[in-house]
Scaffold this motif. Structure first.
Motif, short mmCIF file in Angstrom:
data_model
loop_
_atom_site.label_atom_id
_atom_site.label_comp_id
_atom_site.label_asym_id
_atom_site.label_seq_id
_atom_site.Cartn_x
_atom_site.Cartn_y
_atom_site.Cartn_z
N ASP B 194 0.82 -1.21 0.00
CA ASP B 194 0.00 0.00 0.00
C ASP B 194 0.85 1.26 0.00
O ASP B 194 0.34 2.36 0.08
CB ASP B 194 -0.95 0.01 1.19
N HIS B 195 2.15 1.11 -0.01
CA HIS B 195 3.00 2.29 -0.09
C HIS B 195 4.32 1.92 -0.75
O HIS B 195 4.71 0.74 -0.76
CB HIS B 195 3.24 2.88 1.30
N ARG B 196 4.97 2.92 -1.27
CA ARG B 196 6.26 2.68 -1.93
C ARG B 196 7.31 2.41 -0.87
O ARG B 196 7.41 3.14 0.11
CB ARG B 196 6.63 3.90 -2.75
N ILE B 197 8.08 1.40 -1.09
CA ILE B 197 9.08 1.03 -0.09
C ILE B 197 10.32 0.49 -0.79
O ILE B 197 10.21 -0.21 -1.81
CB ILE B 197 8.49 0.00 0.91
N SER B 198 11.47 0.83 -0.28
CA SER B 198 12.71 0.43 -0.94
C SER B 198 13.80 0.21 0.11
O SER B 198 13.96 1.03 1.03
CB SER B 198 13.14 1.50 -1.93
N TYR B 199 14.52 -0.86 -0.05
CA TYR B 199 15.66 -1.15 0.82
C TYR B 199 16.78 -1.74 -0.03
O TYR B 199 16.53 -2.30 -1.10
CB TYR B 199 15.29 -2.14 1.94
N ARG B 200 17.98 -1.63 0.52
CA ARG B 200 19.13 -2.24 -0.14
C ARG B 200 19.60 -3.44 0.67
O ARG B 200 19.62 -3.41 1.89
CB ARG B 200 20.28 -1.23 -0.27
N TYR B 201 20.02 -4.47 -0.07
CA TYR B 201 20.50 -5.70 0.58
C TYR B 201 21.80 -6.09 -0.08
O TYR B 201 21.99 -5.88 -1.29
CB TYR B 201 19.47 -6.82 0.43
N LYS B 202 22.67 -6.68 0.73
CA LYS B 202 23.93 -7.17 0.17
C LYS B 202 23.64 -8.33 -0.76
O LYS B 202 22.87 -9.24 -0.42
CB LYS B 202 24.88 -7.62 1.28
N TYR B 203 24.30 -8.32 -1.90
CA TYR B 203 24.01 -9.38 -2.86
C TYR B 203 24.37 -10.76 -2.34
O TYR B 203 23.67 -11.73 -2.59
CB TYR B 203 24.76 -9.14 -4.19
N LYS B 204 25.46 -10.83 -1.57
CA LYS B 204 25.88 -12.18 -1.15
C LYS B 204 24.83 -12.82 -0.23
O LYS B 204 24.67 -14.04 -0.23
CB LYS B 204 27.25 -12.14 -0.47
N PHE B 205 24.09 -12.00 0.50
CA PHE B 205 23.04 -12.57 1.33
C PHE B 205 21.80 -12.88 0.50
O PHE B 205 21.14 -13.90 0.70
CB PHE B 205 22.68 -11.61 2.47
N LEU B 206 21.51 -11.97 -0.42
CA LEU B 206 20.34 -12.19 -1.28
C LEU B 206 20.57 -13.43 -2.16
O LEU B 206 19.67 -14.25 -2.37
CB LEU B 206 20.11 -10.96 -2.16
#
Lengths: 335, 281
Positions: B194-206
């Protein structure tokens, strides 16, 4: 004469189709261990000539006569083959030649192994040799061959009175009787003491090999144990994990014992330890990287070439045998 | 079961904590305090499940050894019945195949006192409406694999208008992968935001969350559910089929029963220096 033995046709077949091809791939020097008992074995190649009929042996000071030889095993195999095509009349021939005592009536003579003293060309003192003779067909002559020479040289034909007999004979030069100190410090005694003349049959060799492949991921060393009542136990153990597999009540060839009552519910390591304490089991430790070699050997040289006889699957035998062989061969540094 | 455990094994030597309860077994794996994986093996997955402990026993073990050990029990074309017991005489984990009286495989795995889980958390929704979407596991894996190229930081952006999910990587180069819900809802199966949301994640964990997805999950065309909770905690759920020995085809015509599913959850913390973009509009 200190040693004389006869092999039956079954024995020859086992020797020719199973043992000698295996031995030929493993090494050249063969330690013979001649005893008065029914379970003689060679040390380096711990196999006995099976199913001997008669073997008078008279070692002067001991019940054992240890020797070593370096025969070319392909040549050793050669004289065995005509025996399989021996015509029925050969029994009569053999009886006439050797007398009634050497071969029992109704049986077919096959291979005779005899310890003799012979004079080698260029040497003044006669040396010990073992003769492997095939006395059989009622044909045209005899020849003799020394393995140290080419196949053609040393062959000659002759007649034996009014009976013509094809006799193949291989003479292999033997060492002098090995000294006690040699036995004690070498692999000889150790092998004899630890050798378990028992072969077990694994019903599914592919499954066994698959299991070994997976065990390889767990550790570097594999313990293989075989009991005289048909247990095969494989185990890999490290400080963090122990993984093993136990097969019970496998078919046994060779020395056999009844499984002790009351230990059916014990764990596989406990059963194996108890069997070793009773002298009914042999356990060896093998590096997986050496086992790979023996597996290749098993597949290529035994399974494909020896699909006959008492056991259709020789996997466990070759597997255990090769493993034991690898272990004892590196006696200075087992790994 | 091996598939389920293998999916949370992203390196060879990896420790895990096993927790036993009357409901089943939970295996927990943690990496650097930023990534945690849990495998839930419910008691219904087992032929027999006997639990007689007080509390919830926990013990640590080497996940790699555990998986290799379980692999030793399996043979091609044969699903063995394995008895797993804890504790043994020396607090070991004991495994034994019980198919045949004349042939058995056994194992003893040494356990250790587990380390304290460094971050045990409550996954709470970021807002009044849970921010979540479900995507085909195969598609998610392919997208994450593609994101390896640009760099170590991956931005995950969800926006309600138009409903879409965007993975963006910036580093050696830029790559952006968009999943439009209305454009192809065969890939993006479900979407809730219901709202715009953005986060960054380390690629090695993703990457660790998808690197060992069992092939059975991809073949079954299953979906993976991703949720973003409070503080940007990313939760990824996979479902792995666990077949009962001797009844491999029982449910093939009617789909997999829920009780034959092992749940795998990954929790990934966002990068700390990232400022979340939250738009309540």
């Amino acid at each position: 004469m200190k040693f004389k033995a006869f092999l039956t046709l079954d024995g020859v077949a086992l020797l020719d189709k199973r043992f000698l091809p295996s031995l030929d791939k493993i090494g050249r020097t063969c330690h013979l261990y001649l005893t008065r008992t029914e379970d003689p074995a060679t040390a380096r190649h711990p196999h006995k000539p099976p199913q001997r009929r008669r073997r008078p042996i008279h070692p002067p000071n001991s019940e054992r006569l240890p020797l070593s030889a370096t025969p070319h095993l392909q040549q050793l195999r050669r004289p065995h083959r005509p025996s399989s095509s021996t015509p029925p009349s050969s029994t009569r021939v053999q009886q006439r030649r050797s007398g009634a005592g050497s071969v029992r009536s109704g049986e077919t003579a096959a291979i005779q192994i005899k310890l003799v003293k012979k004079l080698t060309r260029g040497v003044h003192q006669p040396g010990a040799r073992t003769d492997v003779r095939d006395e059989g067909a009622e044909v045209c002559g005899w020849f003799r061959m020394c393995p140290s020479r080419s196949h053609c040289r040393g062959r000659r034909w002759g007649s034996m009175g009014s009976w013509m007999l094809l006799r193949t004979c291989r003479s292999f030069i033997l060492s002098l009787s090995l000294s006690r100190s040699t036995l004690q410090r070498g692999i000889f005694i150790r092998s004899i003491n630890y050798f378990l003349p028992t072969l077990v049959q694994v019903p599914d060799l592919a499954q066994l090999q698959n299991l070994v492949d997976r065990l390889k991921n767990v550790g570097d060393l594999l313990t293989v144990a075989i009991t005289q009542y048909g247990d095969l136990h494989l185990q890999v153990s490290t400080s963090l994990i122990t993984v093993g597999s136990e097969f019970r009540r496998l078919k046994v060839l060779g020395v056999h014992a009844d499984a002790p009552a009351g230990d059916q519910n014990l764990s596989a390591p406990t059963r194996t330890d108890m069997a070793i304490q009773r002298g009914q089991a042999l356990s060896v430790l093998i590096r997986f990287k050496k086992l790979l070699w023996s597996k290749a050997f098993t597949r290529d040289k035994l399974l494909h070439k020896l699909p006959y006889g008492l056991f259709e699957h020789l996997g466990a035998f070759a597997f255990g045998f090769s493993s034991i062989r690898i272990y004892w061969d590196d006696h200075a540094s087992p790994f | 079961m091996v598939d389920a455990l293998s999916s949370v094994r992203w390196k060879r030597h990896q420790d895990a904590v096993v927790e036993l309860s009357e409901h089943g077994i939970v295996l927990i794996v943690e990496e650097s305090g930023c990534l945690q994986a849990k495998v839930y093996l419910k008691r219904e997955l087992f032929l027999v499940y006997e639990y007689a402990a007080e509390g919830r026993p926990r013990f640590g073990l080497s996940l790699g050894l555990f998986v290799d050990c379980l692999n030793t029990f399996s043979a091609p074309g044969h699903a063995p019945v394995i008895e797993i017991r804890y504790p043994g005489p020396d607090m070991q984990l004991l495994l034994k195949s019980v198919d045949s009286p004349d042939a058995c495989i056994y194992a003893e795995i040494r356990t250790r006192i587990p380390e304290t889980i460094s971050w045990d958390y409550n996954f709470e929704p970021a807002g009044s409406v849970p921010v979540t979407f479900t995507v085909r596991s195969a598609v998610l894996k392919e997208a994450v694999d593609d994101l390896e190229w640009p760099g170590s930081s991956i931005q995950l952006l969800l926006q309600p208008q138009p409903p879409s999910v965007t993975f963006r990587g910036e580093g050696h180069g830029d790559i952006q992968i968009d999943f439009q819900y209305y454009a192809n809802n065969d890939l993006l199966i479900a979407f809730q935001c219901d709202h715009r949301i953005s986060y960054r994640y380390k690629y090695k964990f993703l990457g660790a969350t998808t690197s060992n997805i069992p092939s059975s999950v991809l073949k079954d065309n299953r979906g993976s559910k991703l949720s973003i909770g409070r503080g940007g905690l990313l939760k990824i759920q996979h479902l792995v089929s666990v077949q009962r020995p001797g009844a491999q085809h029982s449910f093939s015509d009617h789909g997999q029963q829920p009780s034959r599913i092992a749940y795998i959850e990954f929790y990934v913390k966002p990068e700390e220096d990232d400022t979340p973009i939250i738009d309540d509009s």
